[in-house]
Scaffold this active site. Structure first.
Site, PDB file in Angstrom:
ATOM      1  N   ASP A 152      12.458   2.569   1.405  1.00  0.00           N
ATOM      2  CA  ASP A 152      12.973   3.919   1.613  1.00  0.00           C
ATOM      3  C   ASP A 152      12.699   4.336   3.061  1.00  0.00           C
ATOM      4  OD1 ASP A 152      10.322   4.741   1.752  1.00  0.00           O
ATOM      5  OD2 ASP A 152      10.433   6.120   0.042  1.00  0.00           O
TER       6      ASP A 152
ATOM      7  N   CYS B  87       7.756   1.378   0.279  1.00  0.00           N
ATOM      8  CA  CYS B  87       7.936   2.829   0.396  1.00  0.00           C
ATOM      9  C   CYS B  87       6.672   3.379   1.035  1.00  0.00           C
ATOM     10  CB  CYS B  87       8.264   3.466  -0.958  1.00  0.00           C
ATOM     11  SG  CYS B  87       6.975   3.337  -2.221  1.00  0.00           S
TER      12      CYS B  87
ATOM     13  N   THR C 290       3.874   4.548  -0.311  1.00  0.00           N
ATOM     14  CA  THR C 290       2.658   4.036  -0.965  1.00  0.00           C
ATOM     15  C   THR C 290       2.840   2.664  -1.600  1.00  0.00           C
ATOM     16  OG1 THR C 290       3.308   5.017  -3.059  1.00  0.00           O
ATOM     17  CG2 THR C 290       1.947   6.382  -1.576  1.00  0.00           C
TER      18      THR C 290
ATOM     19  N   HIS D 216      -1.238 -15.846 -10.705  1.00  0.00           N
ATOM     20  CA  HIS D 216      -1.537 -15.499 -12.100  1.00  0.00           C
ATOM     21  C   HIS D 216      -0.417 -14.734 -12.786  1.00  0.00           C
ATOM     22  CE1 HIS D 216      -6.227 -15.843 -11.705  1.00  0.00           C
ATOM     23  NE2 HIS D 216      -5.590 -16.904 -11.247  1.00  0.00           N
TER      24      HIS D 216
ATOM     25  N   HIS E 106      -1.665 -18.840 -17.706  1.00  0.00           N
ATOM     26  CA  HIS E 106      -0.971 -17.680 -17.137  1.00  0.00           C
ATOM     27  C   HIS E 106       0.482 -17.615 -17.610  1.00  0.00           C
ATOM     28  CE1 HIS E 106      -4.501 -17.080 -14.767  1.00  0.00           C
ATOM     29  NE2 HIS E 106      -4.385 -18.278 -14.208  1.00  0.00           N
TER      30      HIS E 106
HETATM   31  C1  RB5 Z   1       8.608   9.475   0.150  1.00  0.00           C
HETATM   32  O1  RB5 Z   1       8.200  10.637   0.782  1.00  0.00           O
HETATM   33  C2  RB5 Z   1       7.488   8.916  -0.708  1.00  0.00           C
HETATM   34  O2  RB5 Z   1       7.284   9.708  -1.814  1.00  0.00           O
HETATM   35  C3  RB5 Z   1       7.792   7.491  -1.095  1.00  0.00           C
HETATM   36  O3  RB5 Z   1       7.945   6.726   0.050  1.00  0.00           O
HETATM   37  C4  RB5 Z   1       6.755   6.748  -1.908  1.00  0.00           C
HETATM   38  O4  RB5 Z   1       5.481   6.888  -1.352  1.00  0.00           O
HETATM   39  C5  RB5 Z   1       6.767   6.994  -3.351  1.00  0.00           C
HETATM   40  O5  RB5 Z   1       6.038   6.359  -4.130  1.00  0.00           O
END
Ligand code: RB5
Length: 154
Positions: A11, A68, A70, A101, A136
């Site tokens: 993203d 993304c 996180t 695994h 596994h």
């Molecule tokens: C976008 O702002 C953020 O929410 C996305 O990149 C991600 O971290 C979501 O899990």
């Protein structure tokens, strides 16, 4: 796995990390499909997780990388697609073990959590590791059985 074909997507939060990874992998001679995003305009991470997942489950790619902010959002979304085993990995050990695994076929990382050098090391370690099979394999087959039923008996 020798020279896997890859699909890589992200993203808006992870475009720079995605571009670095695509550049490095292509530089190493791997076949990489970049499914976007291509700029930092705000987009929705499930859309790009779905593009990566579709490439993997269709066989157009052997493995996927979804990014993304996180890594969590793309992993949750990708794991909704049957046949996807997406793992959020922010260190090389979990990256390696997710292949050995869990036979993870989509690597997820967060560009707001780790820096480019760590991400590059994680990608290298993840691609170098192979599924170990054996006990596994039985466990991965149980994951596949859960996908088939969509319910859990208590
Ligand atoms: C976008 O702002 C953020 O929410 C996305 O990149 C991600 O971290 C979501 O899990």
């Amino acid at each position: 796995m020798k020279q896997p074909r890859l699909a890589v997507g992200c993203d808006h939060a992870a475009v720079a990390m995605k571009d670095d990874i695509v550049r490095d992998l292509r530089g190493a001679g791997l076949q990489v499909e970049d499914v976007g995003a291509f700029n930092q305009d705000s987009v929705d991470y499930p859309d790009f997780a779905a593009l990566v997942a579709a490439r993997v489950t269709s066989g157009a790619a052997d493995l996927g990388i979804a990014l993304c902010g996180t890594g969590i959002g793309v992993a949750i979304a990708a794991n909704k697609i049957r046949g996807v085993r997406a793992a959020v990995c922010h260190d090389v050990t979990t990256a390696r073990l997710s292949r050995q695994h869990n036979d993870a076929n989509v690597l997820c990382m967060g560009a707001r959590i780790i820096g480019p050098a760590v991400a590059a090391d994680i990608v290298k370690e993840w691609l170098a590791a192979d599924f170990e099979g054996g006990r596994h394999k039985r466990r991965v087959e149980k994951i596949e059985a859960l996908e088939a039923t969509q319910t859990v008996k208590r």
